[in-house]
Design a protein around this motif. Structure first.
Motif, short mmCIF file in Angstrom:
data_model
loop_
_atom_site.label_atom_id
_atom_site.label_comp_id
_atom_site.label_asym_id
_atom_site.label_seq_id
_atom_site.Cartn_x
_atom_site.Cartn_y
_atom_site.Cartn_z
N CYS A 1 42.52 31.60 36.27
CA CYS A 1 42.61 33.04 35.59
C CYS A 1 44.18 33.17 35.04
O CYS A 1 45.05 32.44 35.66
CB CYS A 1 42.18 34.21 36.47
N ALA A 2 44.35 33.92 34.11
CA ALA A 2 45.74 34.18 33.67
C ALA A 2 46.56 33.12 33.42
O ALA A 2 47.61 32.98 33.80
CB ALA A 2 46.39 35.27 34.93
N SER A 3 45.95 32.20 32.64
CA SER A 3 46.60 30.90 32.44
C SER A 3 47.79 30.95 31.43
O SER A 3 48.79 30.22 31.76
CB SER A 3 45.80 29.81 31.68
N LEU A 4 47.83 32.06 30.69
CA LEU A 4 49.12 32.37 29.98
C LEU A 4 50.37 32.54 30.88
O LEU A 4 51.42 32.23 30.68
CB LEU A 4 48.91 33.45 29.08
N TRP A 5 50.06 33.39 32.17
CA TRP A 5 51.36 33.68 33.07
C TRP A 5 51.44 32.30 33.90
O TRP A 5 52.50 32.01 34.01
CB TRP A 5 50.67 34.84 33.79
N VAL B 1 28.55 39.25 28.42
CA VAL B 1 29.39 37.97 28.16
C VAL B 1 30.67 38.29 27.82
O VAL B 1 31.07 39.04 27.07
CB VAL B 1 28.65 37.08 27.65
N ILE B 2 31.68 38.04 28.98
CA ILE B 2 33.23 38.20 28.49
C ILE B 2 33.69 37.03 28.47
O ILE B 2 33.62 35.96 29.09
CB ILE B 2 33.79 39.00 29.91
N VAL B 3 34.54 36.79 27.35
CA VAL B 3 35.25 35.55 27.01
C VAL B 3 36.64 35.71 27.34
O VAL B 3 37.56 36.56 26.56
CB VAL B 3 34.94 35.26 25.35
N GLY B 4 37.16 35.01 28.16
CA GLY B 4 38.61 35.13 28.62
C GLY B 4 38.87 35.74 30.05
O GLY B 4 38.35 36.81 30.08
N ALA B 5 39.61 34.75 30.84
CA ALA B 5 39.85 35.39 32.16
C ALA B 5 41.18 35.70 32.48
O ALA B 5 42.02 35.47 33.44
CB ALA B 5 39.33 34.59 33.27
N GLY B 6 41.95 36.37 31.38
CA GLY B 6 43.21 36.76 31.43
C GLY B 6 43.18 38.28 32.09
O GLY B 6 42.09 38.66 32.45
N PRO B 7 44.27 38.90 32.11
CA PRO B 7 44.18 40.31 32.47
C PRO B 7 42.99 41.07 32.00
O PRO B 7 42.28 41.97 32.55
CB PRO B 7 45.46 41.05 32.22
N SER B 8 42.82 40.99 30.56
CA SER B 8 41.90 41.79 29.87
C SER B 8 40.30 41.45 30.53
O SER B 8 39.53 42.31 30.68
CB SER B 8 41.69 41.30 28.39
N GLY B 9 40.07 40.09 30.66
CA GLY B 9 38.74 39.80 31.02
C GLY B 9 38.43 40.17 32.58
O GLY B 9 37.51 40.60 32.87
N ILE B 10 39.58 40.09 33.32
CA ILE B 10 39.12 40.20 34.84
C ILE B 10 39.34 41.60 35.22
O ILE B 10 38.53 42.31 35.84
CB ILE B 10 40.39 39.36 35.53
N ALA B 11 39.94 42.51 34.16
CA ALA B 11 39.89 43.82 34.35
C ALA B 11 38.39 44.43 33.90
O ALA B 11 37.81 45.13 34.67
CB ALA B 11 40.97 44.54 33.33
N THR B 12 38.23 43.95 32.93
CA THR B 12 36.49 44.28 32.37
C THR B 12 35.62 43.94 33.56
O THR B 12 34.61 44.82 33.74
CB THR B 12 36.38 43.87 31.05
N SER B 13 35.45 42.80 34.02
CA SER B 13 34.56 42.33 34.68
C SER B 13 34.72 43.16 36.16
O SER B 13 33.63 43.57 36.48
CB SER B 13 35.15 40.98 35.09
N ALA B 14 35.71 43.37 36.68
CA ALA B 14 35.98 44.18 37.94
C ALA B 14 35.05 45.58 37.69
O ALA B 14 34.77 46.24 38.52
CB ALA B 14 37.44 44.14 38.30
N LEU B 15 35.59 46.08 36.69
CA LEU B 15 35.19 47.48 36.30
C LEU B 15 33.52 47.34 36.21
O LEU B 15 32.60 48.37 36.58
CB LEU B 15 35.61 48.10 35.02
N LEU B 16 32.93 46.34 35.54
CA LEU B 16 31.85 46.42 35.31
C LEU B 16 30.84 45.91 36.65
O LEU B 16 29.84 46.60 37.05
CB LEU B 16 31.38 45.30 34.42
N ASN B 17 31.63 45.27 37.60
CA ASN B 17 31.12 44.99 38.94
C ASN B 17 30.98 46.15 39.75
O ASN B 17 30.19 46.44 40.47
CB ASN B 17 32.17 43.87 39.66
N SER B 18 31.94 47.16 39.54
CA SER B 18 32.08 48.48 40.25
C SER B 18 30.95 49.26 39.88
O SER B 18 30.41 50.23 40.54
CB SER B 18 33.46 48.94 40.14
N MET B 19 30.45 49.05 38.85
CA MET B 19 29.16 49.62 38.21
C MET B 19 27.91 49.00 38.34
O MET B 19 27.02 49.47 37.82
CB MET B 19 29.61 50.27 36.59
N LEU B 20 27.89 47.78 39.04
CA LEU B 20 26.88 47.19 39.46
C LEU B 20 26.13 46.57 37.95
O LEU B 20 24.94 46.30 37.96
CB LEU B 20 25.73 47.88 40.05
#
Length: 398
Positions: A43-47, A12-31
């Motif tokens: 996503c990236a609501s701060l921006w 479970v990843i909490v947050g969809a800013g750059p940190s969250g989407i980067a972690t999710s993308a890497l995990l997705n690449s590792m299945l």
């Protein structure tokens, strides 16, 4: 009354800013299956929602890419915020990151008996007050809510008596609405300096409070310094960067801006304070288009008294006073990864890993480059643990 329980979420990843989407993308690449929860509707609501219009990235693009996706050659060296937002939207799409938007994590704690994280999530799109939070059990929890979750409103004597407009920098968009107004910006970091410049360019009478010592550098000097840090120790880079800065900024003490004794990169490591990147503000300070004041003694109605005894009337105040993390509000077992101040309890470079399968990404003040490094470390660690602990899972991935 509804209570949905979802067992055995790997991550479970909490947050969809750059940190969250980067972690999710890497995990997705590792299945590696993962769920991303984001309290906002994008996503990236701060921006997208809490940044001023003229914001641009202060660092060159080669220091501002997320894992797996470098910026195209056609992208400007120093990107506008809109360019970076488009980049993140494309990133989410390309790597099949699917955040659950409007899902606020209300609590997360570690259940020792099951050796899992229990994460309670409320779907804020549902208006029925009787709907219970959804409950997820996860092997791993990644805190990716970042250091900028909540605006810091300082305690200023008499601020409650101020009759004009008071806003935090997170609500500031453009100086056009302040034309011909006298505006005081409190906070001399990059946001405060940029907002002062924007106010001045839009016809406001801008002033800024500078209480702390700070380094001022150009974007080009910072870029050179960051490249050199790959090859040279910090003290050597600081000496060279300070030498370059001397030609442009040695006169700043006469305008009320004093630099620390330590070099800019070591000072950032020591205090977490980033050098101010000058994009025209200093020129306006020198020409008195932007006035510099020391700390505030007190505020009475629209009159501000400063530490040097000066009195001035203002129509508006912008609080460029930063943000804080509020992870401890929902992360009940924060002690496994954070200290009391929501800072990683482990020292850099091992800050990203806590105990009991909890991690944090983007909590070291190192910007996108730090986020990229943290997310890679976290995703790789989770992958290795899954491979080691679950042979059947590993076999399925071959």
């Amino acid at each position: 009354m509804e209570n949905n329980v979802f067992e055995n979420a790997s991550v479970v990843i909490v947050g969809a800013g750059p940190s969250g989407i980067a972690t999710s993308a890497l995990l997705n690449s590792m299945l590696v299956p993962n769920l991303v929860f984001e309290r906002e509707d994008c996503c990236a609501s701060l921006w997208k929602k809490r940044s001023y219009d003229r914001l641009s990235l202060h660092l060159a693009k080669n220091f501002c890419s997320l894992p797996l996706m470098p910026h195209p050659l056609s992208t400007a060296t120093f990107m506008s915020k809109d360019t970076f937002i488009s980049y993140m939207d494309e990133y989410v799409s390309r790597f099949n990151v699917n955040p659950h938007y409007c899902h606020n994590v209300e609590s997360a704690f570690y259940e020792e008996a099951d050796k899992k994280w229990k994460v309670e999530v409320k779907n804020t799109r549902v208006t029925d007050k009787e709907v219970c939070p959804q409950v997820y059990h996860a092997d791993f929890l990644v805190v990716a809510t970042g250091e900028n979750s909540q605006a810091i409103i300082p305690e200023l004597p008499g601020l409650e008596t101020f009759n004009g407009k008071v806003i935090h920098a997170s609500d500031y968009k453009c100086g056009a609405s302040f034309r011909d107004k006298s505006v005081l910006v409190i906070g001399c970091g990059n946001s405060g300096m940029e907002i002062s410049n924007d106010l001045s360019e839009n016809g406001a009478h801008a002033s800024i409070v500078v209480r702390s010592q700070l380094h001022v550098l150009s974007r080009e000097i910072v870029r050179i310094g960051m490249i050199l840090l790959n090859f040279l120790p910090v003290n050597m880079v600081d000496r060279f960067v300070s030498f370059l800065a001397m030609f442009s900024y040695s006169d700043l003490p006469s305008y009320g801006i004093h630099q620390p004794a330590e070099g800019p990169f070591f000072y950032k490591t020591l205090t977490g304070k980033t050098p101010v990147i000058d994009r025209g503000t200093i020129k306006k300070i020198r020409s008195q288009k932007i006035k510099v004041f020391p700390g505030i003694e007190k505020i009475h109605n629209n009159i501000v008294e400063f530490k040097n005894g000066a009195l001035q009337r203002f129509d508006a105040i912008v609080l460029a006073t930063g943000y804080r993390s509020v992870a401890h509000n929902w992360l009940k077992d924060y002690k496994f990864v954070f200290n009391e101040d929501d800072k990683p309890k482990n020292k850099y470079p091992n800050h990203w890993k806590g105990e009991k399968g909890v991690y944090c990404v983007g909590f070291t003040g190192r910007g996108i480059q730090g986020i990229s490094s943290d997310s890679k470390a976290v995703a790789e660690d989770i992958y290795q643990l899954l491979m080691a602990q679950k042979p059947t899972y590993a076999a399925r991935m071959v």
